[in-house]
Design a protein around this motif. Structure first.
Motif, PDB file in Angstrom:
ATOM      1  N   ASP A 169      50.341 -11.947 -65.702  1.00  0.00           N
ATOM      2  CA  ASP A 169      49.570 -12.721 -64.725  1.00  0.00           C
ATOM      3  C   ASP A 169      50.427 -13.807 -64.099  1.00  0.00           C
ATOM      4  N   THR A 170      50.276 -13.974 -62.785  1.00  0.00           N
ATOM      5  CA  THR A 170      51.069 -14.950 -62.040  1.00  0.00           C
ATOM      6  C   THR A 170      50.168 -15.829 -61.189  1.00  0.00           C
ATOM      7  N   ILE A 171      50.534 -17.098 -61.083  1.00  0.00           N
ATOM      8  CA  ILE A 171      49.785 -18.043 -60.269  1.00  0.00           C
ATOM      9  C   ILE A 171      50.777 -19.013 -59.628  1.00  0.00           C
ATOM     10  N   THR A 172      50.461 -19.509 -58.466  1.00  0.00           N
ATOM     11  CA  THR A 172      51.273 -20.541 -57.818  1.00  0.00           C
ATOM     12  C   THR A 172      50.532 -21.864 -57.916  1.00  0.00           C
ATOM     13  N   VAL A 173      51.229 -22.861 -58.441  1.00  0.00           N
ATOM     14  CA  VAL A 173      50.620 -24.156 -58.695  1.00  0.00           C
ATOM     15  C   VAL A 173      51.273 -25.206 -57.803  1.00  0.00           C
ATOM     16  N   SER A 174      50.461 -25.993 -57.133  1.00  0.00           N
ATOM     17  CA  SER A 174      50.961 -27.119 -56.348  1.00  0.00           C
ATOM     18  C   SER A 174      50.779 -28.389 -57.172  1.00  0.00           C
ATOM     19  N   ILE A 175      51.875 -29.119 -57.339  1.00  0.00           N
ATOM     20  CA  ILE A 175      51.844 -30.270 -58.240  1.00  0.00           C
ATOM     21  C   ILE A 175      52.829 -31.321 -57.758  1.00  0.00           C
ATOM     22  N   SER A 176      52.676 -32.546 -58.210  1.00  0.00           N
ATOM     23  CA  SER A 176      53.555 -33.627 -57.767  1.00  0.00           C
ATOM     24  C   SER A 176      54.986 -33.406 -58.239  1.00  0.00           C
ATOM     25  N   LYS A 177      55.921 -33.788 -57.379  1.00  0.00           N
ATOM     26  CA  LYS A 177      57.325 -33.727 -57.759  1.00  0.00           C
ATOM     27  C   LYS A 177      57.547 -34.616 -58.976  1.00  0.00           C
ATOM     28  N   ASP A 178      58.463 -34.200 -59.856  1.00  0.00           N
ATOM     29  CA  ASP A 178      58.783 -34.897 -61.100  1.00  0.00           C
ATOM     30  C   ASP A 178      57.743 -34.685 -62.191  1.00  0.00           C
ATOM     31  N   SER A 179      56.754 -33.800 -61.929  1.00  0.00           N
ATOM     32  CA  SER A 179      55.839 -33.418 -62.997  1.00  0.00           C
ATOM     33  C   SER A 179      56.558 -32.509 -63.981  1.00  0.00           C
ATOM     34  N   THR A 180      56.026 -32.395 -65.187  1.00  0.00           N
ATOM     35  CA  THR A 180      56.635 -31.548 -66.203  1.00  0.00           C
ATOM     36  C   THR A 180      56.014 -30.153 -66.173  1.00  0.00           C
ATOM     37  N   LEU A 181      56.654 -29.246 -66.900  1.00  0.00           N
ATOM     38  CA  LEU A 181      56.104 -27.897 -67.030  1.00  0.00           C
ATOM     39  C   LEU A 181      54.731 -27.940 -67.690  1.00  0.00           C
ATOM     40  N   LEU A 182      54.540 -28.871 -68.614  1.00  0.00           N
ATOM     41  CA  LEU A 182      53.227 -29.003 -69.251  1.00  0.00           C
ATOM     42  C   LEU A 182      52.166 -29.325 -68.211  1.00  0.00           C
ATOM     43  N   ASP A 183      52.510 -30.145 -67.224  1.00  0.00           N
ATOM     44  CA  ASP A 183      51.564 -30.445 -66.136  1.00  0.00           C
ATOM     45  C   ASP A 183      51.241 -29.181 -65.340  1.00  0.00           C
ATOM     46  N   VAL A 184      52.268 -28.349 -65.111  1.00  0.00           N
ATOM     47  CA  VAL A 184      52.056 -27.078 -64.411  1.00  0.00           C
ATOM     48  C   VAL A 184      51.087 -26.199 -65.193  1.00  0.00           C
ATOM     49  N   MET A 185      51.292 -26.119 -66.493  1.00  0.00           N
ATOM     50  CA  MET A 185      50.445 -25.279 -67.335  1.00  0.00           C
ATOM     51  C   MET A 185      49.000 -25.781 -67.357  1.00  0.00           C
ATOM     52  N   LYS A 186      48.841 -27.101 -67.390  1.00  0.00           N
ATOM     53  CA  LYS A 186      47.487 -27.665 -67.375  1.00  0.00           C
ATOM     54  C   LYS A 186      46.778 -27.362 -66.056  1.00  0.00           C
ATOM     55  N   LYS A 187      47.517 -27.450 -64.960  1.00  0.00           N
ATOM     56  CA  LYS A 187      46.926 -27.165 -63.642  1.00  0.00           C
ATOM     57  C   LYS A 187      46.565 -25.682 -63.544  1.00  0.00           C
ATOM     58  N   ALA A 188      47.455 -24.808 -64.040  1.00  0.00           N
ATOM     59  CA  ALA A 188      47.176 -23.369 -64.022  1.00  0.00           C
ATOM     60  C   ALA A 188      45.947 -23.049 -64.863  1.00  0.00           C
ATOM     61  N   GLU A 189      45.827 -23.679 -66.011  1.00  0.00           N
ATOM     62  CA  GLU A 189      44.671 -23.452 -66.881  1.00  0.00           C
ATOM     63  C   GLU A 189      43.382 -23.892 -66.188  1.00  0.00           C
ATOM     64  N   LYS A 190      43.445 -25.000 -65.484  1.00  0.00           N
ATOM     65  CA  LYS A 190      42.261 -25.490 -64.768  1.00  0.00           C
ATOM     66  C   LYS A 190      41.860 -24.543 -63.653  1.00  0.00           C
ATOM     67  N   MET A 191      42.861 -23.945 -62.977  1.00  0.00           N
ATOM     68  CA  MET A 191      42.587 -23.023 -61.872  1.00  0.00           C
ATOM     69  C   MET A 191      42.072 -21.674 -62.367  1.00  0.00           C
ATOM     70  N   SER A 192      42.612 -21.204 -63.512  1.00  0.00           N
ATOM     71  CA  SER A 192      42.229 -19.878 -64.029  1.00  0.00           C
ATOM     72  C   SER A 192      42.287 -19.899 -65.558  1.00  0.00           C
ATOM     73  N   PRO A 193      41.239 -20.445 -66.193  1.00  0.00           N
ATOM     74  CA  PRO A 193      41.301 -20.644 -67.652  1.00  0.00           C
ATOM     75  C   PRO A 193      41.397 -19.362 -68.460  1.00  0.00           C
ATOM     76  N   ASP A 194      40.820 -18.262 -68.000  1.00  0.00           N
ATOM     77  CA  ASP A 194      40.894 -17.019 -68.768  1.00  0.00           C
ATOM     78  C   ASP A 194      42.323 -16.526 -68.922  1.00  0.00           C
ATOM     79  N   LYS A 195      43.095 -16.644 -67.853  1.00  0.00           N
ATOM     80  CA  LYS A 195      44.451 -16.103 -67.859  1.00  0.00           C
ATOM     81  C   LYS A 195      45.511 -17.099 -68.332  1.00  0.00           C
TER      82      LYS A 195
END
Length: 424
Positions: A337-363
Motif C-alpha cells: 500500500d502506498t500513500i502520499t503525505v503532505s507535511i511540514s518541512k523538517d518533520s520526522t518520518l514518525l510525523d509522516v507515519m502518523k499523518k498516513a495513519e490518520k488518512m487511512s488507518p486500516d492500511k
C-alpha cells in the motif's frame, strides 16, 4: 566512585593499548564534542551507553555521572528483582559502564536481593549461555549477533573465562555472512565483533589464529563500506567502526573521517543522546577497550551541566512524501500500500507515519515502543516483528536503508520511503 582492581589478564591489554596510534579531534573541534556531551547530560533515561560515552570523554561532570551510575545500579537491581526485560546486550553495556566508573559489576550492593549483592557478571554469563543455546537449536541468537558480541566484549574486559564457545559462534557467523540484515552487511555488528575478538586476542597467549583471521576478514569488510568522504557504513555506524579500526592500528585516514563527522554535529545529526554516545569515544581517540584504563580518582569536574535544551523550530513550508508499506513474507497476508503525505518541512518520518495513519488507518496503522534510540516500530497493519520469527520492519529510502530511527529521520520533498516486513 570506588576503585576497581584490574585483573592481571587485563594488564596485558592495557599495556598494548598504550601503543595504539591516537586519532582524535583537534583543539578547535573540541567544542563540538562538548556539544555532544551536553546532549548526553540532558537525557533523563537510565542508559548505560550514554554513561559509557561520558566516561570515555576527556571532560567530566562528576556529580551527573555519579547520579547516572546510581540510577543504573538501581535500575539493574529492579530489572532482576521484578523479572523485567533485560537482554544480554543490555547487561553487557551495564557491565562496561560500571567498569568505566571504576565500579565492580560483579558486586553491586543490593539489599533488596537475596544475599545482598547483584553479580552482573554472572547474570551476563547466564544470558550469553541462553544466546548460545538459541544458536544451537534455532540457528540464530535469542537477540542478535550485535548483542552476542557485546557479551563477549564485556566478559573479556572483566577477565572472565569461558567465552570460547561464543567466540567460535561469532567466527562461524562472520564466515557465513550472518552479520547482514536486509541483505546489507551491518557495520555496527562487525565493529563490535572486532572489538570483542580484539580483546580476546590481546588477552590470550598465544593469540588464537582463527580469531586473528576473523578480525582481518571483518576489518576488510568494514573498509569496503568506507565511503569516499570517510564515513564508514553510515553516520551512525562510523563511531563503532572507528573504534574497531583504531584498536587494530589500521591506517584508514581517520582525520578525513572526523572531518566528515564534525559538520554533521552542528547540523543536529547526533542530537539523539544514543547517537552522541557512540561517536564521542572515537572523537576522543578512545574505544570500549579503554574502560579499565580510566583513573576515576584523577577526573576533573570541568564540564558544567547545560542550562537549557537546544530547541528547533519546524518550518511551515509543506513537502510531499511518498510512503509505502509492504509484506511479501509467506505465512502472513500480503499487502503493498502506498500513500502520499503532505507535511511540514523538517518533520520526522514518525510525523509522516502518523499523518498516513490518520488518512487511512486500516492500511497505515502502526505501533511503536520506546527504545534508547527513540521510538521503535513494532507493527504495521497489525503485523508484529518478533525475535521468535526473526522478523522486523525494515525502512528504506529508495534502495538505501535508513540510518536513523523514525523519530529522528527527516524526509525531503518527493522522497519515497518504504517499510518492508523482513527476516534477519
Amino acid at each position: 566512585m570506588a576503585v576497581l582492581r584490574i585483573l592481571p589478564v587485563l594488564a596485558l591489554l592495557l599495556g598494548v593499548a598504550e601503543l595504539l596510534p591516537q586519532c582524535s579531534v583537534t583543539e578547535t573541534q573540541k567544542k563540538d564534542v562538548t556539544y555532544l556531551l551536553n546532549q548526553m547530560l540532558l537525557t533523563k533515561d537510565s542508559n548505560p551507553s550514554i554513561l559509557l560515552g561520558l566516561r570515555l570523554a576527556s571532560k567530566h561532570n562528576i556529580p551527573a555521572e555519579k547520579r547516572m551510575l546510581k540510577n543504573l545500579q538501581q535500575d539493574a537491581i529492579k530489572k532482576v528483582q521484578e523479572g523485567l526485560p533485560f537482554s544480554s546486550g543490555s547487561v553487557a553495556l551495564y557491565c562496561l559502564a560500571m567498569q568505566a566508573c571504576c565500579e565492580d559489576p560483579n558486586r553491586i550492593a543490593a539489599p533488596e536481593l537475596s544475599g545482598g549483592i547483584l553479580d552482573l557478571g554472572q547474570l551476563l554469563e547466564n544470558k550469553l549461555n541462553e544466546e548460545l543455546h538459541s544458536i544451537e537449536t534455532d540457528g540464530y541468537p535469542l537477540t542478535n549477533y550485535y548483542q552476542v558480541s557485546l557479551d563477549v566484549l564485556a566478559l573479556c574486559m572483566m577477565g572472565k573465562s569461558g567465552t570460547e564457545t561464543a567466540v567460535k559462534k561469532l567466527i562461524e557467523a562472520a564466515e557465513n555472512d550472518k552479520f547482514s540484515y536486509g541483505g546489507n552487511f551491518s557495520v555496527d555488528t562487525g565493529a563490535v565483533a572486532v572489538l570483542a575478538m580484539t580483546c580476546v586476542k590481546l588477552t590470550s597467549k598465544p593469540p588464537p589464529e582463527d580469531v586473528q583471521n576473523t578480525i582481518k576478514q571483518l576489518i576488510s569488510t568494514i573498509l569496503e563500506h568506507r565511503q569516499e568522504n570517510g564515513v564508514i557504513g553510515n553516520l551512525y555506524s562510523t563511531g563503532l567502526a572507528m573504534q574497531a579500526l583504531s584498536v587494530n592500528q589500521v591506517d584508514y585516514s581517520c582525520s578525513q573521517t572526523i572531518q566528515a563527522i564534525i559538520p554533521q554535529i552542528s547540523a543536529g545529526a547526533f542530537d539523539n543522546p544514543m547517537a552522541a554516545s557512540q561517536i564521542v569515544p572515537s572523537l576522543e581517540g578512545r574505544s570500549y577497550l579503554d574502560v579499565t584504563k580510566l583513573n576515576c580518582a584523577a577526573d576533573q569536574d570541568n564540564l558544567p551541566f547545560p542550562t537549557q535544551v537546544p530547541s528547533t523550530t519546524l518550518s511551515s513550508q509543506p513537502i510531499n512524501v511518498i510512503y509505502t508499506v509492504v509484506n511479501n513474507l509467506p505465512g502472513w497476508a500480503p499487502f503493498d500500500d502506498t500513500i502520499t503525505v503532505s507535511i511540514s518541512k523538517d518533520s520526522t518520518l514518525l510525523d509522516v507515519m502518523k499523518k498516513a495513519e490518520k488518512m487511512s488507518p486500516d492500511k497505515f496503522r502502526f505501533t511503536v515502543e520506546m527504545s534508547s534510540w527513540g521510538p521503535f516500530v513494532t507493527s504495521i497493519q497489525g503485523l508484529y516483528g518478533n525475535n521468535e520469527d526473526h522478523t522486523y520492519w525494515y525502512f528504506t529510502s529508495g534502495s538505501d536503508s535508513l540510518a536513523q530511527g523514525v523519530g529522528s529521520y527527516k524526509p525531503v520533498d518527493g522522497e519515497h520511503i518504504s517499510a518492508t516486513f523482513s527476516k534477519y
